[in-house]
Design an enzyme around this catalytic site. Structure first.
Site, short mmCIF file in Angstrom:
data_model
loop_
_atom_site.label_atom_id
_atom_site.label_comp_id
_atom_site.label_asym_id
_atom_site.label_seq_id
_atom_site.Cartn_x
_atom_site.Cartn_y
_atom_site.Cartn_z
N GLU A 91 188.43 70.96 -60.86
CA GLU A 91 189.20 71.05 -62.15
C GLU A 91 188.78 69.91 -63.13
OE1 GLU A 91 193.23 70.90 -61.60
OE2 GLU A 91 193.32 72.12 -59.93
N CYS A 104 189.28 64.02 -68.26
CA CYS A 104 189.88 63.63 -67.05
C CYS A 104 189.02 64.63 -65.77
CB CYS A 104 191.30 63.96 -66.77
SG CYS A 104 191.87 63.89 -65.01
N CYS A 111 190.41 66.19 -51.37
CA CYS A 111 190.68 64.72 -51.15
C CYS A 111 191.42 64.61 -49.90
CB CYS A 111 191.77 64.23 -52.28
SG CYS A 111 192.13 62.76 -52.30
N CYS A 115 198.07 61.65 -49.92
CA CYS A 115 199.39 61.19 -50.55
C CYS A 115 200.44 62.61 -50.55
CB CYS A 115 198.88 60.88 -52.03
SG CYS A 115 197.85 59.53 -52.03
N CYS A 118 200.93 64.71 -53.76
CA CYS A 118 199.98 65.38 -54.62
C CYS A 118 199.63 66.73 -54.06
CB CYS A 118 198.76 64.40 -54.47
SG CYS A 118 197.48 64.74 -55.35
N ASN A 313 204.77 65.58 -61.53
CA ASN A 313 204.55 67.03 -61.80
C ASN A 313 204.91 67.70 -60.54
OD1 ASN A 313 203.73 68.15 -64.50
ND2 ASN A 313 201.83 66.44 -64.23
N CYS A 356 197.41 67.02 -60.99
CA CYS A 356 196.37 67.20 -60.06
C CYS A 356 196.24 68.18 -59.10
CB CYS A 356 196.46 65.68 -59.27
SG CYS A 356 195.69 64.49 -59.94
#
Ligand code: SAH
Length: 368
Positions: A91, A104, A111, A115, A118, A313, A356
């Site tokens: 993205e 961004c 990843c 976390c 996320c 979010n 994210c």
């Protein structure tokens, strides 16, 4: 697999074109289009129709192709879901702001950081992106800005219809940039040299990989550094960010201050405000109590930094809740009282799932 012309050196591109029985100067024309971010050969207006079709059969333009494009209702934010040559999806987000056009970008497909709040990390790490794959994201955004201009799109928050260049880059999309440091450095060097984007308009955001911050110090370019802190004590931070078991807050901050002291820059601290819902449906603050504000102030007092308070979010798979607006303001006021610079990050593109990794995750779910 079709080759990607953007990845060719000038000599390789020339060879590819002459092998198609074309004159050499076509290679230069095509390179110009590639450098402007042409997503397809049909856009290459000075290339003869027949050659465009032949190229389309035999090659791709950029290392990333648009799969989905979402536009926020206010027209300021455009989010792209891109597909790479091996089918991985990433993205990037274009934000038209009052200070310029910011992109961004993602640094990895997926990843590994884990976390707990996320979406990007839910499917694990697939692979690092190449410098070209990161660069392609700003080219996609650049092309989009040019088409805004061509269509006389009315919404320009900065009121300047001619402002159609990418001016800022934040490496804050999916992935941990300091797990892919060399490609990220390569990418930044090129964004500076080829697109003319100043060091001070480029920000690398990290969850706190100290060896990577040391590498940035050694590299020596005066970019901006952002630390995703999200908790003021090791005990709390380790509960939501596994990286904290490797690098303690004190080590991360020590490296971060060394970086900002070297370049005389303000450090950006990212701090998501998180809560949990209790049985009665009330939100219990996780990292945003008055005590946490004191702990955070003690960590940052007297230092050149800006705390970005970020509303969380919502991610379906994640068991957190956003504190109320009042709680956010109380937390901010406590920091300000202690002389800590803070601002509440404006939410952008929440109507298009701009958190994210959300778009990538949702698309992966629907592809299953
Ligand atoms: N790995 C890097 C860069 C990518 S994450 C880093 O950790 O900084 C970019 C920022 O978005 C980080 O501060 C991250 O913690 C934050 N973030 C992740 N998920 C989020 C969510 N659901 N809502 C708000 N911010 C989020």
């Amino acid at each position: 697999m079709k080759p990607i012309l953007f990845n060719f050196t000038d000599a390789e591109l020339e060879q590819f074109i002459t092998e198609l029985g074309q004159p050499k100067f076509r290679a230069k024309q095509i390179r110009d289009w590639l450098n402007r971010g042409a997503p397809d050969f049909a856009s290459m207006k000075n290339i003869p129709e027949g050659l465009r079709q032949e190229l389309d059969k035999n090659a791709y333009t950029l290392p990333a192709r648009i799969v989905k494009k979402l536009e926020s209702s206010d027209g300021e934010t455009t989010k792209f879901l891109l597909e790479l040559n091996d089918g991985e999806q990433i993205e990037c987000v274009l934000m038209r702001t009052t200070y310029g056009n910011s992109v961004c970008v993602s640094s990895q497909a997926g990843c590994a950081m884990g976390c707990k709040f996320c979406a990007s990390t839910l499917l694990g790490l697939k692979r690092n992106l190449t410098a070209n794959e990161i660069y392609a994201q700003i080219l996609v955004a650049q092309w989009e800005l040019r088409s805004d201009f061509a269509s006389e799109k009315p919404i320009r928050p900065n009121g300047d219809a001619n402002n159609n260049d990418v001016s800022h880059i934040v490496i804050m999309g999916t992935g941990e940039p300091l797990q892919n440091t060399e490609n990220v450095i390569d990418f930044i060097e090129r964004a500076n040299a080829q697109m003319g984007i100043g060091w001070r308009r480029i920000t690398v955001s990290t969850c706190g990989i100290v060896s990577g911050i040391d590498r940035l110090i050694q590299w020596g370019r005066p970019i901006n550094l952002a630390i995703s802190l999200h908790a003021p004590t090791d005990e709390l931070r380790s509960q939501i960010m596994p990286i904290n078991n490797k690098y303690k807050i004190s080590e991360v901050m020590e490296a971060a201050w060394r970086f900002t002291d070297l370049h005389n820059r303000q450090l950006m601290i990212e701090y998501i405000l998180l809560g949990h819902r209790d049985n009665s449906g009330e939100t219990v603050l996780f990292n945003a109590t008055p005590e946490h504000a004191e702990d955070l102030s003690n960590l940052l007092r007297g230092k050149n930094c800006m705390v970005n308070l970020i509303p969380w979010n919502a991610v379906d798979e994640r068991d957190f809740a956003s504190p109320s607006g009042n709680a956010v303001h109380r937390f901010q006021d406590a920091l300000i009282k202690n002389g800590i610079h803070t601002r509440i990050r404006r939410e952008r593109g929440t109507d298009i799932g701009s958190a994210c990794g959300q778009l990538r995750l949702n698309n992966a779910k629907s592809r299953k």
